[in-house]
Write a protein that holds these residues in place. Sequence first.
Motif, PDB file in Angstrom:
ATOM      1  N   LEU A  89       1.043  -1.244  -0.040  1.00  0.00           N
ATOM      2  CA  LEU A  89       0.067  -0.102   0.044  1.00  0.00           C
ATOM      3  C   LEU A  89       0.935   1.345   0.111  1.00  0.00           C
ATOM      4  O   LEU A  89       0.332   2.250   0.005  1.00  0.00           O
ATOM      5  CB  LEU A  89      -0.740   0.145   1.237  1.00  0.00           C
ATOM      6  N   THR A  90       2.330   0.942   0.115  1.00  0.00           N
ATOM      7  CA  THR A  90       3.097   2.214   0.186  1.00  0.00           C
ATOM      8  C   THR A  90       3.507   2.729  -1.158  1.00  0.00           C
ATOM      9  O   THR A  90       4.111   3.816  -1.495  1.00  0.00           O
ATOM     10  CB  THR A  90       4.225   2.210   0.979  1.00  0.00           C
ATOM     11  N   ARG A  91       3.322   1.757  -2.230  1.00  0.00           N
ATOM     12  CA  ARG A  91       3.929   1.993  -3.289  1.00  0.00           C
ATOM     13  C   ARG A  91       3.007   3.107  -4.133  1.00  0.00           C
ATOM     14  O   ARG A  91       1.909   3.147  -3.928  1.00  0.00           O
ATOM     15  CB  ARG A  91       3.690   0.739  -4.397  1.00  0.00           C
ATOM     16  N   SER A  92       3.629   3.820  -5.089  1.00  0.00           N
ATOM     17  CA  SER A  92       2.805   4.941  -5.887  1.00  0.00           C
ATOM     18  C   SER A  92       2.023   4.142  -7.012  1.00  0.00           C
ATOM     19  O   SER A  92       2.483   3.346  -7.434  1.00  0.00           O
ATOM     20  CB  SER A  92       3.879   5.931  -6.395  1.00  0.00           C
ATOM     21  N   ALA A  93       1.231   4.992  -7.388  1.00  0.00           N
ATOM     22  CA  ALA A  93       0.083   4.095  -8.327  1.00  0.00           C
ATOM     23  C   ALA A  93       0.729   4.190  -9.816  1.00  0.00           C
ATOM     24  O   ALA A  93       1.479   4.955  -9.998  1.00  0.00           O
ATOM     25  CB  ALA A  93      -1.182   5.148  -8.176  1.00  0.00           C
ATOM     26  N   TYR A  94       0.131   3.318 -10.515  1.00  0.00           N
ATOM     27  CA  TYR A  94       0.389   3.338 -11.964  1.00  0.00           C
ATOM     28  C   TYR A  94      -0.108   4.513 -12.614  1.00  0.00           C
ATOM     29  O   TYR A  94      -1.131   4.957 -12.404  1.00  0.00           O
ATOM     30  CB  TYR A  94      -0.032   2.264 -12.620  1.00  0.00           C
ATOM     31  N   PRO A  95       0.628   5.126 -13.543  1.00  0.00           N
ATOM     32  CA  PRO A  95      -0.060   6.303 -14.122  1.00  0.00           C
ATOM     33  C   PRO A  95      -1.089   5.779 -15.225  1.00  0.00           C
ATOM     34  O   PRO A  95      -1.066   4.692 -15.832  1.00  0.00           O
ATOM     35  CB  PRO A  95       1.122   6.915 -15.161  1.00  0.00           C
ATOM     36  N   VAL A  96      -2.254   6.337 -15.086  1.00  0.00           N
ATOM     37  CA  VAL A  96      -3.129   6.018 -16.037  1.00  0.00           C
ATOM     38  C   VAL A  96      -2.929   6.900 -17.647  1.00  0.00           C
ATOM     39  O   VAL A  96      -2.897   8.055 -17.391  1.00  0.00           O
ATOM     40  CB  VAL A  96      -4.635   6.444 -15.599  1.00  0.00           C
ATOM     41  N   PRO A  97      -2.572   6.350 -18.420  1.00  0.00           N
ATOM     42  CA  PRO A  97      -2.709   7.050 -19.826  1.00  0.00           C
ATOM     43  C   PRO A  97      -4.018   7.816 -19.929  1.00  0.00           C
ATOM     44  O   PRO A  97      -4.960   7.175 -20.198  1.00  0.00           O
ATOM     45  CB  PRO A  97      -2.212   5.781 -20.879  1.00  0.00           C
ATOM     46  N   MET A  98      -3.654   8.857 -20.366  1.00  0.00           N
ATOM     47  CA  MET A  98      -4.833   9.858 -20.857  1.00  0.00           C
ATOM     48  C   MET A  98      -5.075   9.680 -22.415  1.00  0.00           C
ATOM     49  O   MET A  98      -4.084   9.560 -23.078  1.00  0.00           O
ATOM     50  CB  MET A  98      -4.493  11.312 -20.629  1.00  0.00           C
ATOM     51  N   GLY A  99      -6.373   9.755 -22.783  1.00  0.00           N
ATOM     52  CA  GLY A  99      -6.620   9.498 -24.225  1.00  0.00           C
ATOM     53  C   GLY A  99      -6.375  11.132 -24.826  1.00  0.00           C
ATOM     54  O   GLY A  99      -6.288  11.980 -23.974  1.00  0.00           O
ATOM     55  N   THR A 100      -6.451  11.435 -26.043  1.00  0.00           N
ATOM     56  CA  THR A 100      -6.562  12.719 -26.713  1.00  0.00           C
ATOM     57  C   THR A 100      -7.905  12.847 -27.377  1.00  0.00           C
ATOM     58  O   THR A 100      -8.623  12.077 -27.904  1.00  0.00           O
ATOM     59  CB  THR A 100      -5.388  12.781 -27.694  1.00  0.00           C
ATOM     60  N   ARG A 101      -8.080  14.293 -27.746  1.00  0.00           N
ATOM     61  CA  ARG A 101      -9.488  14.323 -28.317  1.00  0.00           C
ATOM     62  C   ARG A 101      -8.958  14.065 -29.955  1.00  0.00           C
ATOM     63  O   ARG A 101      -7.902  14.338 -30.393  1.00  0.00           O
ATOM     64  CB  ARG A 101      -9.765  15.623 -28.285  1.00  0.00           C
ATOM     65  N   PHE A 324      -7.704  10.032 -40.762  1.00  0.00           N
ATOM     66  CA  PHE A 324      -8.764  10.661 -39.820  1.00  0.00           C
ATOM     67  C   PHE A 324      -9.642   9.309 -39.439  1.00  0.00           C
ATOM     68  O   PHE A 324     -10.252   9.665 -38.287  1.00  0.00           O
ATOM     69  CB  PHE A 324      -9.714  11.649 -40.482  1.00  0.00           C
ATOM     70  N   SER A 325      -9.644   8.286 -40.152  1.00  0.00           N
ATOM     71  CA  SER A 325     -10.588   7.271 -39.720  1.00  0.00           C
ATOM     72  C   SER A 325      -9.712   5.970 -39.294  1.00  0.00           C
ATOM     73  O   SER A 325     -10.511   4.920 -39.003  1.00  0.00           O
ATOM     74  CB  SER A 325     -11.655   7.039 -40.557  1.00  0.00           C
ATOM     75  N   GLU A 326      -8.429   5.970 -39.345  1.00  0.00           N
ATOM     76  CA  GLU A 326      -7.912   4.861 -39.150  1.00  0.00           C
ATOM     77  C   GLU A 326      -7.430   4.675 -37.287  1.00  0.00           C
ATOM     78  O   GLU A 326      -7.279   3.450 -36.932  1.00  0.00           O
ATOM     79  CB  GLU A 326      -6.394   4.643 -39.723  1.00  0.00           C
ATOM     80  N   ASN A 327      -7.621   5.739 -36.671  1.00  0.00           N
ATOM     81  CA  ASN A 327      -7.494   5.461 -35.266  1.00  0.00           C
ATOM     82  C   ASN A 327      -6.324   5.055 -34.705  1.00  0.00           C
ATOM     83  O   ASN A 327      -5.928   4.296 -34.051  1.00  0.00           O
ATOM     84  CB  ASN A 327      -8.638   4.822 -34.526  1.00  0.00           C
ATOM     85  N   ASP A 328      -5.062   5.416 -35.733  1.00  0.00           N
ATOM     86  CA  ASP A 328      -3.786   5.113 -35.335  1.00  0.00           C
ATOM     87  C   ASP A 328      -3.185   5.880 -34.378  1.00  0.00           C
ATOM     88  O   ASP A 328      -3.227   7.517 -34.396  1.00  0.00           O
ATOM     89  CB  ASP A 328      -2.722   5.159 -36.620  1.00  0.00           C
ATOM     90  N   VAL A 329      -3.086   5.533 -32.871  1.00  0.00           N
ATOM     91  CA  VAL A 329      -2.738   6.328 -31.801  1.00  0.00           C
ATOM     92  C   VAL A 329      -1.629   7.438 -32.173  1.00  0.00           C
ATOM     93  O   VAL A 329      -1.492   8.241 -31.358  1.00  0.00           O
ATOM     94  CB  VAL A 329      -2.468   5.580 -30.445  1.00  0.00           C
ATOM     95  N   ARG A 330      -0.402   6.712 -32.924  1.00  0.00           N
ATOM     96  CA  ARG A 330       0.538   7.532 -33.048  1.00  0.00           C
ATOM     97  C   ARG A 330       0.054   9.043 -33.995  1.00  0.00           C
ATOM     98  O   ARG A 330       0.697  10.020 -33.512  1.00  0.00           O
ATOM     99  CB  ARG A 330       1.493   6.951 -33.904  1.00  0.00           C
TER     100      ARG A 330
END
Length: 339
Positions: A89-101, A324-330
Amino acid sequence: MISKINQLLQEVEALTAGNADELEALRIKYLSKKGAVNELMTDFRNVPADQKKEVGMRLNELKTRAQERIAALKEQFESMDSDCGDIDLTRSAYPVPMGTRHPLSIVKNEIISIFGRLGFSIAEGPEIEDDWHVFSALNFAEDHPARDMQDTFFIESHPDIILRTHTSSVQTRTMESTQPPIRVICPGRVYRNEAISYRAHCFFHQVEGLYIDKQVSFTDLKQVLLLFAREMFGADTKIRLRPSYFPFTEPSAEMDISCHICGGKGCPFCKHTGWVEILGCGMVDPNVLRNCHIDPDVYSGYAFGMGVERIANLKYQVKDLRLFSENDVRFLREFEHAY
Ligand code: PHE
Protein backbone atom coordinates in the motif's frame (compact mmCIF):
# COMPACT_ATOMS: atom_id res chain seq x y z
CA MET A 1 9.85 -33.55 32.11
CA ILE A 2 6.68 -31.87 33.35
CA SER A 3 8.49 -28.57 33.74
CA LYS A 4 9.88 -28.86 30.19
CA ILE A 5 6.35 -29.51 28.86
CA ASN A 6 4.98 -26.52 30.78
CA GLN A 7 7.69 -24.28 29.41
CA LEU A 8 6.92 -25.40 25.84
CA LEU A 9 3.20 -24.88 26.44
CA GLN A 10 3.87 -21.30 27.44
CA GLU A 11 6.04 -20.77 24.37
CA VAL A 12 3.38 -22.26 22.09
CA GLU A 13 0.62 -20.01 23.49
CA ALA A 14 2.74 -16.95 22.70
CA LEU A 15 3.76 -17.96 19.16
CA THR A 16 3.64 -15.29 16.47
CA ALA A 17 4.90 -15.25 12.89
CA GLY A 18 5.49 -12.27 10.61
CA ASN A 19 5.17 -14.19 7.36
CA ALA A 20 4.62 -17.63 5.89
CA ASP A 21 8.34 -18.55 6.07
CA GLU A 22 8.52 -17.76 9.77
CA LEU A 23 5.41 -19.85 10.33
CA GLU A 24 6.93 -22.82 8.51
CA ALA A 25 10.04 -22.50 10.69
CA LEU A 26 7.82 -22.69 13.80
CA ARG A 27 6.05 -25.77 12.44
CA ILE A 28 9.39 -27.47 11.92
CA LYS A 29 10.61 -26.42 15.36
CA TYR A 30 7.60 -27.83 17.25
CA LEU A 31 5.73 -30.34 15.09
CA SER A 32 8.09 -31.96 12.62
CA LYS A 33 9.59 -35.42 13.12
CA LYS A 34 12.62 -33.96 14.83
CA GLY A 35 10.62 -31.14 16.45
CA ALA A 36 10.34 -30.42 20.19
CA VAL A 37 7.07 -32.32 20.68
CA ASN A 38 8.30 -35.49 19.03
CA GLU A 39 11.51 -35.32 21.01
CA LEU A 40 9.46 -35.39 24.22
CA MET A 41 7.40 -38.28 22.83
CA THR A 42 10.61 -40.23 22.39
CA ASP A 43 11.70 -39.36 25.96
CA PHE A 44 8.27 -40.47 27.24
CA ARG A 45 9.62 -44.03 27.31
CA ASN A 46 11.88 -43.13 30.23
CA VAL A 47 9.14 -41.58 32.38
CA PRO A 48 8.58 -43.66 35.53
CA ALA A 49 5.42 -45.70 35.34
CA ASP A 50 3.62 -43.89 38.15
CA GLN A 51 4.03 -40.54 36.33
CA LYS A 52 3.15 -41.81 32.85
CA LYS A 53 -0.55 -40.92 33.13
CA GLU A 54 -0.06 -37.30 34.11
CA VAL A 55 2.92 -36.68 31.84
CA GLY A 56 1.10 -38.38 28.96
CA MET A 57 -1.92 -36.09 29.37
CA ARG A 58 0.24 -32.95 29.53
CA LEU A 59 2.22 -34.07 26.52
CA ASN A 60 -0.94 -34.64 24.47
CA GLU A 61 -2.20 -31.23 25.53
CA LEU A 62 1.05 -29.65 24.31
CA LYS A 63 0.81 -31.41 20.97
CA THR A 64 -2.82 -30.33 20.44
CA ARG A 65 -2.15 -26.73 21.49
CA ALA A 66 0.89 -26.50 19.20
CA GLN A 67 -1.15 -27.87 16.27
CA GLU A 68 -4.03 -25.51 16.99
CA ARG A 69 -1.83 -22.46 17.40
CA ILE A 70 0.08 -23.07 14.16
CA ALA A 71 -3.15 -23.80 12.26
CA ALA A 72 -4.61 -20.56 13.59
CA LEU A 73 -1.58 -18.56 12.46
CA LYS A 74 -1.76 -20.24 9.04
CA GLU A 75 -5.39 -19.31 8.64
CA GLN A 76 -4.57 -15.74 9.54
CA PHE A 77 -2.03 -15.57 6.71
CA GLU A 78 -4.35 -17.20 4.23
CA SER A 79 -7.21 -14.81 4.91
CA MET A 80 -4.81 -11.90 4.56
CA ASP A 81 -3.72 -13.34 1.22
CA SER A 82 -7.22 -13.47 -0.17
CA ASP A 83 -8.09 -9.98 1.12
CA CYS A 84 -5.25 -8.02 -0.34
CA GLY A 85 -2.58 -10.48 -1.39
CA ASP A 86 0.87 -9.00 -1.59
CA ILE A 87 -0.39 -5.48 -2.18
CA ASP A 88 2.12 -2.92 -1.08
CA LEU A 89 0.00 0.00 0.00
CA THR A 90 2.99 2.32 0.18
CA ARG A 91 3.76 2.00 -3.54
CA SER A 92 2.92 4.92 -5.83
CA ALA A 93 0.06 4.31 -8.30
CA TYR A 94 0.51 3.28 -11.92
CA PRO A 95 0.05 6.33 -14.17
CA VAL A 96 -3.26 6.09 -16.06
CA PRO A 97 -2.61 6.96 -19.73
CA MET A 98 -4.85 9.83 -20.85
CA GLY A 99 -6.60 9.69 -24.21
CA THR A 100 -6.61 12.62 -26.60
CA ARG A 101 -9.42 14.30 -28.47
CA HIS A 102 -9.79 13.31 -32.12
CA PRO A 103 -8.56 16.08 -34.46
CA LEU A 104 -11.96 16.16 -36.17
CA SER A 105 -13.67 16.69 -32.81
CA ILE A 106 -11.22 19.46 -31.98
CA VAL A 107 -11.95 21.26 -35.25
CA LYS A 108 -15.70 20.60 -35.11
CA ASN A 109 -15.87 21.97 -31.55
CA GLU A 110 -13.97 25.05 -32.59
CA ILE A 111 -16.35 25.70 -35.50
CA ILE A 112 -19.34 25.18 -33.21
CA SER A 113 -17.87 27.51 -30.63
CA ILE A 114 -17.25 30.32 -33.15
CA PHE A 115 -20.79 30.16 -34.52
CA GLY A 116 -22.14 29.66 -31.00
CA ARG A 117 -20.72 33.05 -30.07
CA LEU A 118 -22.61 34.50 -33.06
CA GLY A 119 -25.90 33.15 -31.72
CA PHE A 120 -26.18 29.93 -33.76
CA SER A 121 -27.57 26.91 -31.96
CA ILE A 122 -26.95 23.27 -32.91
CA ALA A 123 -29.47 21.19 -34.86
CA GLU A 124 -29.09 17.48 -35.51
CA GLY A 125 -30.91 14.92 -37.61
CA PRO A 126 -30.74 11.32 -38.83
CA GLU A 127 -27.90 9.96 -41.00
CA ILE A 128 -30.33 7.58 -42.71
CA GLU A 129 -32.64 9.92 -44.56
CA ASP A 130 -35.29 10.03 -47.26
CA ASP A 131 -35.01 11.58 -50.69
CA TRP A 132 -37.25 14.49 -49.74
CA HIS A 133 -35.07 15.89 -46.96
CA VAL A 134 -31.75 15.38 -48.78
CA PHE A 135 -32.75 16.25 -52.35
CA SER A 136 -36.32 17.06 -53.35
CA ALA A 137 -37.10 19.72 -50.74
CA LEU A 138 -33.74 21.29 -51.53
CA ASN A 139 -34.68 21.91 -55.15
CA PHE A 140 -32.60 19.11 -56.72
CA ALA A 141 -33.98 18.36 -60.18
CA GLU A 142 -35.35 14.87 -60.73
CA ASP A 143 -32.35 14.02 -62.94
CA HIS A 144 -29.65 15.76 -60.88
CA PRO A 145 -26.40 13.75 -60.98
CA ALA A 146 -26.14 13.71 -57.17
CA ARG A 147 -29.08 11.33 -57.11
CA ASP A 148 -27.07 8.92 -59.20
CA MET A 149 -25.79 5.69 -57.70
CA GLN A 150 -22.27 7.08 -58.21
CA ASP A 151 -22.64 9.60 -55.42
CA THR A 152 -25.31 8.42 -53.06
CA PHE A 153 -25.68 5.25 -51.03
CA PHE A 154 -29.20 3.91 -51.49
CA ILE A 155 -30.83 1.29 -49.31
CA GLU A 156 -31.45 -1.44 -51.91
CA SER A 157 -34.95 -2.49 -50.97
CA HIS A 158 -36.05 1.13 -50.36
CA PRO A 159 -34.91 3.41 -53.21
CA ASP A 160 -36.35 6.36 -51.28
CA ILE A 161 -34.13 5.73 -48.24
CA ILE A 162 -30.52 6.92 -48.49
CA LEU A 163 -27.51 7.83 -46.41
CA ARG A 164 -27.47 11.63 -46.29
CA THR A 165 -24.90 13.18 -48.62
CA HIS A 166 -24.88 16.50 -46.77
CA THR A 167 -26.26 17.85 -43.49
CA SER A 168 -28.49 20.24 -45.45
CA SER A 169 -31.12 17.58 -44.70
CA VAL A 170 -31.08 18.83 -41.12
CA GLN A 171 -31.75 22.34 -42.41
CA THR A 172 -34.78 21.00 -44.29
CA ARG A 173 -36.07 19.40 -41.11
CA THR A 174 -35.45 22.55 -39.07
CA MET A 175 -37.29 24.75 -41.58
CA GLU A 176 -40.20 22.30 -41.71
CA SER A 177 -40.62 22.29 -37.95
CA THR A 178 -39.75 25.89 -37.01
CA GLN A 179 -40.92 29.27 -38.21
CA PRO A 180 -38.22 32.00 -38.54
CA PRO A 181 -36.13 33.44 -37.10
CA ILE A 182 -33.94 30.36 -37.53
CA ARG A 183 -30.24 30.40 -36.76
CA VAL A 184 -28.69 26.93 -36.62
CA ILE A 185 -25.55 25.04 -37.47
CA CYS A 186 -25.75 21.36 -38.36
CA PRO A 187 -22.67 19.29 -37.59
CA GLY A 188 -22.65 15.64 -38.59
CA ARG A 189 -21.37 12.74 -40.62
CA VAL A 190 -22.28 12.43 -44.30
CA TYR A 191 -21.81 9.67 -46.87
CA ARG A 192 -20.89 9.63 -50.54
CA ASN A 193 -20.19 6.72 -52.81
CA GLU A 194 -16.54 7.56 -53.52
CA ALA A 195 -13.52 5.32 -53.96
CA ILE A 196 -11.39 5.67 -50.84
CA SER A 197 -8.05 7.37 -51.45
CA TYR A 198 -5.77 9.86 -49.73
CA ARG A 199 -8.09 12.67 -50.81
CA ALA A 200 -11.57 11.14 -50.77
CA HIS A 201 -13.54 8.91 -48.43
CA CYS A 202 -16.97 7.33 -48.46
CA PHE A 203 -17.86 9.26 -45.33
CA PHE A 204 -16.76 12.59 -43.95
CA HIS A 205 -18.04 15.33 -41.67
CA GLN A 206 -19.71 18.64 -42.30
CA VAL A 207 -20.87 21.69 -40.45
CA GLU A 208 -23.58 23.54 -42.32
CA GLY A 209 -25.25 26.76 -41.24
CA LEU A 210 -28.65 28.34 -41.88
CA TYR A 211 -29.99 31.77 -41.00
CA ILE A 212 -33.52 32.81 -41.91
CA ASP A 213 -35.24 36.00 -40.84
CA LYS A 214 -36.76 39.14 -42.32
CA GLN A 215 -34.35 41.08 -44.56
CA VAL A 216 -31.37 38.76 -44.37
CA SER A 217 -28.99 39.71 -47.18
CA PHE A 218 -25.83 38.47 -48.85
CA THR A 219 -23.91 41.13 -46.88
CA ASP A 220 -24.85 39.39 -43.63
CA LEU A 221 -23.56 36.11 -45.03
CA LYS A 222 -20.28 37.61 -46.14
CA GLN A 223 -19.67 39.34 -42.82
CA VAL A 224 -20.38 36.20 -40.76
CA LEU A 225 -18.07 34.13 -42.96
CA LEU A 226 -15.30 36.73 -42.74
CA LEU A 227 -15.54 36.69 -38.98
CA PHE A 228 -15.47 32.88 -38.98
CA ALA A 229 -12.37 32.78 -41.22
CA ARG A 230 -10.52 35.25 -38.98
CA GLU A 231 -11.41 33.39 -35.80
CA MET A 232 -10.46 30.04 -37.30
CA PHE A 233 -7.33 30.89 -39.25
CA GLY A 234 -6.05 34.14 -37.77
CA ALA A 235 -6.93 37.85 -37.71
CA ASP A 236 -5.17 38.73 -40.98
CA THR A 237 -7.02 36.07 -43.03
CA LYS A 238 -8.70 37.42 -46.16
CA ILE A 239 -11.70 35.86 -47.91
CA ARG A 240 -12.95 35.89 -51.48
CA LEU A 241 -16.23 34.65 -52.90
CA ARG A 242 -16.46 33.05 -56.34
CA PRO A 243 -19.80 32.54 -58.11
CA SER A 244 -20.89 28.91 -58.04
CA TYR A 245 -23.98 26.73 -58.29
CA PHE A 246 -26.00 24.76 -55.73
CA PRO A 247 -29.62 23.73 -56.38
CA PHE A 248 -30.76 25.07 -53.00
CA THR A 249 -29.13 28.51 -53.05
CA GLU A 250 -29.40 31.46 -55.43
CA PRO A 251 -27.06 33.21 -55.82
CA SER A 252 -24.43 30.66 -54.77
CA ALA A 253 -20.74 31.05 -54.07
CA GLU A 254 -17.65 29.20 -53.02
CA MET A 255 -15.44 30.85 -50.48
CA ASP A 256 -11.64 30.86 -50.50
CA ILE A 257 -9.36 32.08 -47.73
CA SER A 258 -5.92 33.56 -48.27
CA CYS A 259 -3.41 30.71 -47.96
CA HIS A 260 -2.25 30.86 -44.36
CA ILE A 261 0.87 28.84 -45.13
CA CYS A 262 2.44 31.34 -47.54
CA GLY A 263 0.33 34.31 -46.43
CA GLY A 264 -1.14 34.61 -49.93
CA LYS A 265 2.18 34.85 -51.77
CA GLY A 266 1.77 31.46 -53.46
CA CYS A 267 3.16 28.04 -52.47
CA PRO A 268 2.70 24.37 -53.44
CA PHE A 269 -0.10 24.03 -50.85
CA CYS A 270 -2.29 26.67 -52.57
CA LYS A 271 -1.02 25.61 -56.00
CA HIS A 272 0.66 29.02 -56.25
CA THR A 273 -2.66 30.87 -56.33
CA GLY A 274 -2.46 32.32 -52.82
CA TRP A 275 -6.02 31.08 -52.11
CA VAL A 276 -7.56 27.86 -50.77
CA GLU A 277 -11.22 26.90 -50.99
CA ILE A 278 -13.01 26.21 -47.72
CA LEU A 279 -16.78 26.23 -48.14
CA GLY A 280 -19.91 26.62 -50.25
CA CYS A 281 -22.64 29.14 -49.49
CA GLY A 282 -25.50 31.23 -50.87
CA MET A 283 -28.93 32.73 -50.32
CA VAL A 284 -31.59 30.09 -49.70
CA ASP A 285 -33.58 29.55 -52.91
CA PRO A 286 -37.23 30.73 -52.58
CA ASN A 287 -38.34 27.29 -53.81
CA VAL A 288 -36.68 25.69 -50.78
CA LEU A 289 -38.42 28.09 -48.39
CA ARG A 290 -41.74 27.35 -50.07
CA ASN A 291 -41.13 23.56 -49.84
CA CYS A 292 -40.66 23.99 -46.10
CA HIS A 293 -43.74 26.21 -45.60
CA ILE A 294 -41.83 29.45 -45.11
CA ASP A 295 -43.10 32.46 -47.05
CA PRO A 296 -40.29 33.76 -49.34
CA ASP A 297 -42.07 37.10 -49.69
CA VAL A 298 -41.63 37.70 -45.96
CA TYR A 299 -38.43 35.87 -45.17
CA SER A 300 -35.02 35.41 -46.72
CA GLY A 301 -31.94 33.58 -45.52
CA TYR A 302 -28.48 32.33 -46.19
CA ALA A 303 -26.85 28.91 -45.88
CA PHE A 304 -23.29 27.68 -45.93
CA GLY A 305 -21.60 24.32 -45.60
CA MET A 306 -18.05 23.17 -44.98
CA GLY A 307 -16.18 19.88 -44.61
CA VAL A 308 -14.58 19.37 -41.20
CA GLU A 309 -11.78 17.23 -42.72
CA ARG A 310 -11.03 20.03 -45.16
CA ILE A 311 -10.73 22.63 -42.37
CA ALA A 312 -8.62 20.20 -40.30
CA ASN A 313 -6.34 19.64 -43.33
CA LEU A 314 -5.85 23.35 -43.71
CA LYS A 315 -5.15 23.83 -40.01
CA TYR A 316 -2.87 20.83 -39.49
CA GLN A 317 -1.74 19.91 -43.02
CA VAL A 318 -2.82 16.29 -42.82
CA LYS A 319 -1.86 14.93 -46.23
CA ASP A 320 -3.86 11.69 -46.17
CA LEU A 321 -7.57 11.85 -45.37
CA ARG A 322 -7.62 8.18 -44.38
CA LEU A 323 -5.63 8.97 -41.24
CA PHE A 324 -8.76 10.54 -39.76
CA SER A 325 -10.60 7.22 -39.64
CA GLU A 326 -7.79 4.73 -39.03
CA ASN A 327 -7.46 5.53 -35.32
CA ASP A 328 -3.70 5.04 -35.29
CA VAL A 329 -2.77 6.37 -31.85
CA ARG A 330 0.60 7.66 -33.14
CA PHE A 331 -1.37 10.04 -35.37
CA LEU A 332 -3.99 10.89 -32.74
CA ARG A 333 -1.36 11.67 -30.08
CA GLU A 334 0.01 14.44 -32.26
CA PHE A 335 -3.06 16.46 -31.31
CA GLU A 336 -2.48 16.15 -27.58
CA HIS A 337 -1.76 19.83 -27.19
CA ALA A 338 -4.09 21.14 -29.88
CA TYR A 339 -6.91 22.07 -27.50
N1 PHE B 1 -24.59 21.18 -48.99
C1 PHE B 1 -23.43 21.61 -49.72
C2 PHE B 1 -22.46 20.44 -49.85
O1 PHE B 1 -22.75 19.39 -49.42
C3 PHE B 1 -22.74 22.78 -49.06
C4 PHE B 1 -23.59 24.01 -49.04
C5 PHE B 1 -24.42 24.25 -47.97
C6 PHE B 1 -23.56 24.91 -50.08
C7 PHE B 1 -25.22 25.37 -47.94
C8 PHE B 1 -24.32 26.06 -50.06
C9 PHE B 1 -25.15 26.28 -49.00
O2 PHE B 1 -21.43 20.57 -50.38
